[in-house]
Design a protein around this motif. Structure first.
Motif, short mmCIF file in Angstrom:
data_model
loop_
_atom_site.label_atom_id
_atom_site.label_comp_id
_atom_site.label_asym_id
_atom_site.label_seq_id
_atom_site.Cartn_x
_atom_site.Cartn_y
_atom_site.Cartn_z
N ILE A 185 35.64 18.34 19.56
CA ILE A 185 35.88 19.28 18.69
C ILE A 185 36.42 20.53 19.73
O ILE A 185 35.87 20.74 21.14
N ARG A 186 37.35 21.69 18.80
CA ARG A 186 37.77 22.69 20.44
C ARG A 186 36.51 23.53 19.92
O ARG A 186 36.53 24.11 18.30
N LYS A 187 36.49 25.34 20.67
CA LYS A 187 35.71 25.66 20.19
C LYS A 187 35.88 26.45 21.41
O LYS A 187 35.81 26.20 23.09
N ASN A 188 36.07 28.48 21.41
CA ASN A 188 36.43 28.66 22.32
C ASN A 188 37.57 27.75 22.97
O ASN A 188 37.35 28.80 24.51
N LYS A 200 31.26 15.63 19.99
CA LYS A 200 30.03 16.26 19.20
C LYS A 200 29.79 14.53 18.65
O LYS A 200 30.53 13.84 18.03
N TYR A 246 31.05 19.16 10.64
CA TYR A 246 31.46 18.65 11.83
C TYR A 246 32.64 18.25 11.50
O TYR A 246 34.37 18.32 11.61
N GLU A 272 36.04 20.22 9.56
CA GLU A 272 36.63 20.72 10.02
C GLU A 272 36.98 20.08 11.57
O GLU A 272 38.52 20.79 11.60
#
Length: 125
Positions: free
Chosen positions: A65-68, A74, A110, A113
């Protein structure tokens, strides 16, 4: 009445071709493999041993998962059931289609997304 052409994909949720690490646990064995494709409601993958259709499983997926701007993993854990088992001509093993029959809403989101992000990245390249 909606008519579908034989070549149309009539699935409600899009499938995304991706190799995501996957662990399948049944009463008989634990198998480690990777997805061939993934949707919000199921997964298609290859396994080394035959699994009878309608077998209930515990599924563990490791989604990147790409975040910031960073990539985190995940872990999604859910229940599934084998809906199709196909032998692979010329190869050992079987392709199986697994329907997620016991997944919480957050984990479904998830997966959705991940698929949306992956499809968008594929469309832009």
């Amino acid at each position: 009445m909606i008519q579908h052409h034989p070549s149309e994909d009539r699935r409600q949720h899009p499938r995304f071709e991706s190799n995501i690490p996957l662990k399948i646990c049944s009463d008989d064995a634990d198998l480690v493999t990777e997805t061939k494709n993934l949707s919000r409601t199921g997964v298609y993958c290859r396994v080394e041993k035959y699994i009878e259709p309608m077998t209930k499983l515990k599924i563990h997926l490791l989604l990147p998962i790409r975040k910031n701007g960073k990539v985190a993993t995940k872990k999604v854990t859910c229940g599934g059931v084998i809906v199709r088992t196909e032998s692979v001509s010329g190869h050992e093993g079987f392709n199986v289609a697994i329907y997620f029959n016991d997944i919480n809403g957050r984990d479904s989101e998830y997966i959705s997304e991940f698929i949306k992000t992956g499809m968008a990245a594929g469309a832009s390249s």
